[in-house]
Enzyme design. Structure first.
Site, short mmCIF file in Angstrom:
data_model
loop_
_atom_site.label_atom_id
_atom_site.label_comp_id
_atom_site.label_asym_id
_atom_site.label_seq_id
_atom_site.Cartn_x
_atom_site.Cartn_y
_atom_site.Cartn_z
N GLU A 77 53.63 6.93 15.05
CA GLU A 77 53.03 5.61 14.84
C GLU A 77 51.68 5.49 15.54
O GLU A 77 50.77 4.82 15.05
CB GLU A 77 53.99 4.53 15.32
CG GLU A 77 55.20 4.40 14.39
CD GLU A 77 56.30 3.51 14.94
OE1 GLU A 77 56.85 2.72 14.16
OE2 GLU A 77 56.61 3.61 16.15
N GLU A 108 63.81 6.82 14.21
CA GLU A 108 64.39 5.67 14.89
C GLU A 108 65.75 5.26 14.33
O GLU A 108 66.67 4.90 15.10
CB GLU A 108 63.43 4.47 14.82
CG GLU A 108 62.20 4.60 15.70
CD GLU A 108 61.04 5.29 15.00
OE1 GLU A 108 59.91 5.20 15.50
OE2 GLU A 108 61.27 5.94 13.95
#
Length: 286
Positions: free
Chosen positions: A138, A158
């Site tokens: 990210e 995640e």
């Protein structure tokens, strides 16, 4: 409680960092190249695959904020130390011992870090040298563009850990990859190699590991040699115009264009072209 072994994490090719390694260097390094016009930020916990600790996040925010006020800096390279990893995201060993309040405080701090990267007026790009997972992936997505090593890998694991990705990828990844591929990555946690990321348009350029640094510096020097005022203006026009109706986006673009048309850099650039010489652009005002 079952303690049976599993191959669930095998595809990710990393594990929690060794808790016994003494860290004697800063977890974020900032140096200035090309007479100060290029800043390089290096995530510097190679023993931990550059996992982002609370301390690293704070130092990264400080580095970007420092660069933001240095008018001499015209472009920023973000990379990782070592050959294995750009960053595997949050330090999960550190998080294991956190209370809910500690975790939420860290989450707010990381939000500030990523926001600071996304809002930087100067161009910033990621030179992804290895594994880029979770918050590391990210972080790369939060820059203006990505170049990568042929050994790099991108992933958002995640969901495998019981989390919905929260560092930007649900918003950013579908802008960099086809929507279905982005969703598959977010839902399965399966990583993709840099060659596939390049094929799908997430990565601009691929380089052999030993050539990545020189390639990044070549790009940075080329950007730094252009008008910093114009470069920042087109970055702002792209960011503000993205997703807007076409005439709104064109209006944003034209505002940036007309401001550059009356700027001294326009006179210098066109004069240098007609004289057959290198232009000398002044540093931007901010």
């Amino acid at each position: 409680m079952s303690t049976s072994s599993t191959d669930r994490w095998a595809a990710l090719d990393f594990a929690p960092p060794d808790p016994d390694v003494e860290e004697t260097e800063p977890s974020v390094l900032l140096d200035y190249l090309s007479d100060g016009s290029v800043a390089r930020i290096t995530l510097n916990r190679p023993h931990a695959d550059n996992a982002i600790s609370t301390e690293m996040g704070a130092l990264l925010t400080e580095a970007v904020e420092e660069i933001a006020v240095r008018t001499r800096v015209r472009v920023v390279i973000l990379t990782g130390a070592g050959e294995r990893a750009f960053s595997v995201g949050s330090d999960l060993r550190q998080r294991k011992a956190m209370t809910k309040e500690d975790w939420l405080r860290q989450r707010q701090a990381f939000d500030r870090t990523l926001y600071t990267v996304r809002q930087l007026r100067k161009p910033i790009f990621a030179a992804v040298n290895g594994i880029a997972y979770g918050g590391g992936c990210e972080l790369a997505q939060s820059t203006d563009f990505i170049i990568a090593s042929t050994a790099a890998t991108f992933g958002q694991p995640e969901a495998m850990l019981g989390l919905a990705a929260g560092g930007g990828s649900p918003a950013l990844l579908p802008r960099l990859l086809p929507r279905g591929k982005a969703l598959q990555m977010l839902m399965t946690g399966d990583p993709i190699p840099s060659a596939e990321a390049y094929r799908l348009g997430m990565v601009n350029e691929l380089h052999e590991p030993g050539d990545l640094v020189s390639a990044a510096l070549g790009i940075a020097d080329k950007i730094a040699g252009n008008s910093p005022t114009a470069v920042q203006a087109v970055k702002r026009a792209v960011h503000l115009g993205e997703g807007q109706p076409i005439e709104e986006a064109v209006a944003i673009m034209m505002d940036a264009h007309w401001r550059s048309a009356v700027h001294p850099d326009r006179v210098e650039g066109i004069g240098a072209f007609n004289d057959g010489r290198e232009p000398t652009f002044a540093d931007s005002d901010f």
